[in-house]
Design a protein around this motif. Structure first.
Motif, PDB file in Angstrom:
ATOM      1  N   ALA A  13     -24.628 -46.375  24.620  1.00 30.95           N
ATOM      2  CA  ALA A  13     -24.725 -46.662  26.279  1.00 30.95           C
ATOM      3  C   ALA A  13     -25.349 -47.817  26.504  1.00 30.95           C
ATOM      4  CB  ALA A  13     -25.009 -45.377  26.868  1.00 30.95           C
ATOM      5  N   ALA A  14     -26.583 -47.962  25.733  1.00 29.39           N
ATOM      6  CA  ALA A  14     -27.458 -49.136  26.051  1.00 29.39           C
ATOM      7  C   ALA A  14     -27.025 -50.421  25.579  1.00 29.39           C
ATOM      8  CB  ALA A  14     -28.734 -48.910  25.486  1.00 29.39           C
ATOM      9  N   ARG A  15     -26.024 -50.400  24.858  1.00 25.44           N
ATOM     10  CA  ARG A  15     -25.540 -51.928  24.415  1.00 25.44           C
ATOM     11  C   ARG A  15     -24.329 -52.193  24.994  1.00 25.44           C
ATOM     12  NH1 ARG A  15     -23.325 -52.402  19.724  1.00 25.44           N
ATOM     13  NH2 ARG A  15     -23.295 -50.189  19.105  1.00 25.44           N
ATOM     14  N   SER A  16     -23.518 -51.384  25.829  1.00 20.05           N
ATOM     15  CA  SER A  16     -22.300 -51.778  26.561  1.00 20.05           C
ATOM     16  C   SER A  16     -22.511 -51.265  27.890  1.00 20.05           C
ATOM     17  CB  SER A  16     -21.238 -51.346  25.782  1.00 20.05           C
ATOM     18  OG  SER A  16     -20.849 -49.706  26.066  1.00 20.05           O
ATOM     19  N   TYR A  17     -21.835 -51.904  28.728  1.00 17.81           N
ATOM     20  CA  TYR A  17     -21.631 -51.434  30.167  1.00 17.81           C
ATOM     21  C   TYR A  17     -20.184 -51.939  30.570  1.00 17.81           C
ATOM     22  CZ  TYR A  17     -23.384 -56.237  31.219  1.00 17.81           C
ATOM     23  OH  TYR A  17     -23.435 -57.583  31.210  1.00 17.81           O
ATOM     24  N   ARG A  18     -19.839 -51.142  31.759  1.00 18.49           N
ATOM     25  CA  ARG A  18     -18.406 -51.315  32.184  1.00 18.49           C
ATOM     26  C   ARG A  18     -18.632 -51.884  33.732  1.00 18.49           C
ATOM     27  NH1 ARG A  18     -13.184 -48.542  30.968  1.00 18.49           N
ATOM     28  NH2 ARG A  18     -11.866 -49.544  32.374  1.00 18.49           N
ATOM     29  N   THR A  19     -17.877 -52.922  34.022  1.00 18.95           N
ATOM     30  CA  THR A  19     -18.225 -53.373  35.778  1.00 18.95           C
ATOM     31  C   THR A  19     -16.694 -54.051  36.304  1.00 18.95           C
ATOM     32  OG1 THR A  19     -19.527 -54.586  37.250  1.00 18.95           O
ATOM     33  CG2 THR A  19     -19.172 -55.546  35.163  1.00 18.95           C
ATOM     34  N   ILE A  74     -18.283 -54.733  28.614  1.00 22.01           N
ATOM     35  CA  ILE A  74     -19.135 -55.802  28.152  1.00 22.01           C
ATOM     36  C   ILE A  74     -20.290 -55.071  27.138  1.00 22.01           C
ATOM     37  CG2 ILE A  74     -20.881 -57.555  28.992  1.00 22.01           C
ATOM     38  CD1 ILE A  74     -19.398 -57.640  31.658  1.00 22.01           C
ATOM     39  N   VAL A  75     -20.653 -56.033  25.998  1.00 30.15           N
ATOM     40  CA  VAL A  75     -21.405 -55.627  25.033  1.00 30.15           C
ATOM     41  C   VAL A  75     -22.876 -56.371  25.148  1.00 30.15           C
ATOM     42  CG1 VAL A  75     -22.103 -55.002  22.739  1.00 30.15           C
ATOM     43  CG2 VAL A  75     -19.785 -54.384  23.953  1.00 30.15           C
ATOM     44  N   HIS A  76     -24.025 -55.993  25.001  1.00 29.61           N
ATOM     45  CA  HIS A  76     -25.289 -56.919  24.986  1.00 29.61           C
ATOM     46  C   HIS A  76     -25.148 -57.344  23.797  1.00 29.61           C
ATOM     47  CE1 HIS A  76     -26.822 -55.575  28.999  1.00 29.61           C
ATOM     48  NE2 HIS A  76     -26.891 -54.453  28.727  1.00 29.61           N
ATOM     49  N   ASP A  81     -24.054 -61.688  26.090  1.00 32.08           N
ATOM     50  CA  ASP A  81     -23.340 -60.696  26.396  1.00 32.08           C
ATOM     51  C   ASP A  81     -22.054 -61.159  25.982  1.00 32.08           C
ATOM     52  OD1 ASP A  81     -25.420 -59.321  27.080  1.00 32.08           O
ATOM     53  OD2 ASP A  81     -24.874 -58.800  29.127  1.00 32.08           O
ATOM     54  N   ILE A  82     -20.996 -60.052  25.509  1.00 34.06           N
ATOM     55  CA  ILE A  82     -19.739 -60.392  24.881  1.00 34.06           C
ATOM     56  C   ILE A  82     -19.004 -59.510  25.648  1.00 34.06           C
ATOM     57  CG2 ILE A  82     -17.928 -60.450  22.870  1.00 34.06           C
ATOM     58  CD1 ILE A  82     -20.988 -60.727  21.351  1.00 34.06           C
ATOM     59  N   ILE A  83     -17.741 -60.271  26.169  1.00 33.03           N
ATOM     60  CA  ILE A  83     -16.723 -59.146  26.788  1.00 33.03           C
ATOM     61  C   ILE A  83     -15.859 -58.711  25.933  1.00 33.03           C
ATOM     62  CG2 ILE A  83     -14.951 -59.283  28.653  1.00 33.03           C
ATOM     63  CD1 ILE A  83     -16.191 -61.537  29.973  1.00 33.03           C
ATOM     64  N   THR A  84     -15.728 -57.310  25.664  1.00 32.16           N
ATOM     65  CA  THR A  84     -14.810 -56.911  24.641  1.00 32.16           C
ATOM     66  C   THR A  84     -13.696 -56.564  25.141  1.00 32.16           C
ATOM     67  OG1 THR A  84     -15.594 -54.759  24.964  1.00 32.16           O
ATOM     68  CG2 THR A  84     -16.673 -56.168  23.038  1.00 32.16           C
ATOM     69  N   GLN A  85     -13.335 -56.196  26.631  1.00 30.73           N
ATOM     70  CA  GLN A  85     -12.121 -55.642  27.224  1.00 30.73           C
ATOM     71  C   GLN A  85     -12.125 -56.194  28.429  1.00 30.73           C
ATOM     72  OE1 GLN A  85     -10.793 -51.726  27.151  1.00 30.73           O
ATOM     73  NE2 GLN A  85     -11.903 -51.448  25.125  1.00 30.73           N
ATOM     74  N   ALA A  86     -10.850 -56.671  29.165  1.00 31.29           N
ATOM     75  CA  ALA A  86     -10.919 -56.875  30.421  1.00 31.29           C
ATOM     76  C   ALA A  86      -9.457 -56.585  31.150  1.00 31.29           C
ATOM     77  CB  ALA A  86     -11.231 -58.226  30.702  1.00 31.29           C
ATOM     78  N   GLN A  87      -9.323 -55.696  32.177  1.00 33.35           N
ATOM     79  CA  GLN A  87      -8.320 -55.443  32.785  1.00 33.35           C
ATOM     80  C   GLN A  87      -8.310 -56.066  34.268  1.00 33.35           C
ATOM     81  OE1 GLN A  87      -8.537 -51.392  32.052  1.00 33.35           O
ATOM     82  NE2 GLN A  87      -7.532 -51.389  30.131  1.00 33.35           N
ATOM     83  N   LEU A  88      -6.908 -56.557  34.455  1.00 31.44           N
ATOM     84  CA  LEU A  88      -6.709 -57.353  35.721  1.00 31.44           C
ATOM     85  C   LEU A  88      -6.584 -56.314  36.865  1.00 31.44           C
ATOM     86  CD1 LEU A  88      -6.587 -60.196  36.837  1.00 31.44           C
ATOM     87  CD2 LEU A  88      -3.992 -59.877  36.597  1.00 31.44           C
TER      88      LEU A  88
END
Ligand SMILES: [Zn+2]
Length: 257
Positions: A13-19, A74-76, A81-88
């Motif tokens: 949870a600390a390593r990744s976040y969604r926004t 996004i992963v720290h 940071d690295i974007i692992t997924q993105a939905q339009l």
């Protein structure tokens, strides 16, 4: 739940976040990657790597284009940071990129938003809302793009505590509309207080400036062309004064309207 599972979950949870976020700009990194600069309502300005997005097979690449509103995971990382997924979520970028004027206008807005959100502060959510609102208005093409830009710039600066006052004299408080504006003093000045170096666009242009700041679109859309040009010049001067140097992309805008 065992202790080891709990600590593993906590560290994930600390390593990744969604926004949610809107892509402000992108630039190339290495052979196939891109750095994506995004504005998020919760996290402010985010700089993150999207790996492999310059390969033609990458779906992520088309999603992470300028002015796209995305939902990103996004992963720290160690450095970035690295974007692992993105939905339009909203394809503003597609609509805006198809029109040169809209595209150059959106670039000036994005550059301003990027500069105003460089440091972490409490205005991120407001800056996001203003930028999102202006992009949506541009993509609907309901109003003159130059007026959408002017209104956005005034409101974005106001959100940082640099709100100009076009309703009264900024020196003595006498109610306006006055005919003159002093950029350094931050608004309109009456005929008695007017310092040398003030601009005198006339009271109807000063009323238009007040409407741009308030987002009063009935008044803005009905404004006279000469007043629109005069107001634009003052907005540009005001932005340049506050951002200390001219926005580089301002040069590409043909301010003919
Ligand atoms: Zn005065």
């Amino acid at each position: 739940m065992t202790t080891s599972v709990m600590s593993r979950n906590a560290s994930f949870a600390a390593r990744s976040y969604r926004t949610h976020g809107i892509v402000l700009r992108t630039y190339k990194l290495g052979e196939a990657d891109r750095i994506i600069v995004m504005l998020s309502p919760e996290y402010g300005q985010i700089r993150a790597v999207a790996k492999g997005v310059r390969r033609t097979s990458s779906k992520l690449g088309a999603t992470l284009e300028p002015f796209m509103l995305v939902d990103a995971q996004i992963v720290h990382g160690r450095t970035l940071d690295i974007i692992t997924q993105a939905q339009l979520q909203r394809p503003y970028g597609q609509l805006i990129a198809a029109d040169y004027t809209l595209f150059t206008t959106a670039n000036v807005m994005a550059e301003t938003a990027e500069r105003l959100t460089q440091t972490d502060d409490e205005s991120s959510a407001v800056q996001y809302r203003l930028f999102h609102g202006a992009l949506a208005a541009l993509s609907r093409n309901q109003h003159n793009p130059s007026r959408v830009l002017d209104s956005y710039l005034l409101r974005a600066l106001a959100a940082e505590g640099w709100a100009p006052n076009f309703s009264e004299c900024v020196k003595c408080g006498r109610p306006g509309p006055h005919a003159s504006v002093n950029i350094v003093l931050g608004g309109s000045v009456c005929v008695d207080c007017k310092p040398s170096g003030s601009l005198s666009p006339g009271p109807s242009a000063v009323m238009l400036l007040a409407a741009l700041l308030a987002g009063d679109w009935d008044l803005i859309d009905a404004a006279d062309m000469a007043d629109q040009r005069a107001a634009s010049g003052i907005v540009t001067g005001y932005v340049q004064w506050h951002l200390e140097r001219a926005l580089t992309s301002m040069r590409h805008i043909e301010r003919t309207t």
